[in-house]
Design an enzyme around this catalytic site. Sequence first.
Site, PDB file in Angstrom:
ATOM      1  N   CYS A  12     104.918  62.073 -43.189  1.00  6.67           N
ATOM      2  CA  CYS A  12     104.627  63.406 -43.717  1.00  6.67           C
ATOM      3  C   CYS A  12     105.659  64.445 -43.309  1.00  6.67           C
ATOM      4  CB  CYS A  12     103.240  63.855 -43.271  1.00  6.67           C
ATOM      5  SG  CYS A  12     101.913  62.755 -43.807  1.00  6.67           S
ATOM      6  N   ASN A  72      96.435  65.574 -49.601  1.00  5.95           N
ATOM      7  CA  ASN A  72      97.586  65.381 -48.726  1.00  5.95           C
ATOM      8  C   ASN A  72      98.556  64.435 -49.424  1.00  5.95           C
ATOM      9  OD1 ASN A  72      99.402  64.484 -46.783  1.00  5.95           O
ATOM     10  ND2 ASN A  72      97.880  64.245 -45.175  1.00  5.95           N
ATOM     11  N   HIS A  76     102.935  71.383 -43.814  1.00  5.54           N
ATOM     12  CA  HIS A  76     102.478  70.151 -44.439  1.00  5.54           C
ATOM     13  C   HIS A  76     101.007  70.304 -44.810  1.00  5.54           C
ATOM     14  CE1 HIS A  76     101.252  66.129 -45.171  1.00  5.54           C
ATOM     15  NE2 HIS A  76     100.717  65.932 -43.988  1.00  5.54           N
TER      16      HIS A  76
END
Length: 335
Positions: free
Chosen positions: A123, A291, A260
């Site tokens: 990520c 996500n 993020h």
Amino acid sequence: MNPSLRPPVGPAHARILGVGGYRASRVVPNDEIAPRINSSDEWIRERSGIVERRWAEADETVAEMGVAAAGKALAQAGVTPEDIGAVMVATSTHFKQIPAVATEIAYKVGAVNAAAFDISAACAGFTHGVALAGDMVRGGSADYVLLVGTERMSDLIDHDDRGTSFLFGDGAGAAVIGPSPTPGIGTVVWGADGSQREVIDQSSSWLEQRGPGIPERFPALTMQGPTVFRWAVYEMAKAAQQALDAAGVTADQLAAFIPHQANLRIIETLARTLKLPGNVAIARDVVDSGNTSAASIPLAMERLLETGQAPSGGLALTIGFGAGLSYAAQVVTLP
């Protein structure tokens, strides 16, 4: 006497010149996921802030989504594919170890003169890539860099796992990074805590998929949610503040905060800890995109710019964090 090498020559500064995104076509609301994990829409919203996410159809491959996002970024930047000196792709869900998916994306966008390679930082891959691309431009190894974050997280999750199945979505985001007359990418603050590498992990290795004792299930992402949450809200707040300090700016000088998109609770806790004033736009793309791992920051950046929530030329604090436990943060000028 040994001959001396000619030093590389590049511009003094670099910045993001254009950004583009691609959101997978299938909208998946919480009500579709909840029954399989004995949950509810309300439970998912309380724990993550997510209302829906996008999952890719069969033809929306990691490469094809990346190509679509890259095309938008190139167009916004006004840079031709032939001018790209390097293509970097941040991804965790390209399931061919070789060749790098960056080579396919470079070919399909027409970046015929570019080096092409993948980044494995989960990520945090996109923010790692921004730092690397900025250094490449300033170091003279590429006039322009195409950076892509592209993920099909729906391929990597265990759809029966109550702790992870509702969190993730699919999509791609891209940025073109090139020369700038003024600083456009602040000093990166990055690191990794390998002692906690098993906190976000893969249930089995690819080697375990062959020979005797093959696992019953395809390798899937596993995560110790509470541990990740505590690490993110405490340690990443420190890293974010360090990035502000390294860039020589204060929170009230920001136009946007683009972390993020892991979890809305993490995002809002970080914003409070950093004491961001009300005029700073906070990316909340996670609410309807989930996500999307390495794609989440460029997708959120594109949305803030398209909706007018953040201005072109404003300063944005970005921070990526995830498996490793890896992280990278920097202040950037928005394209």
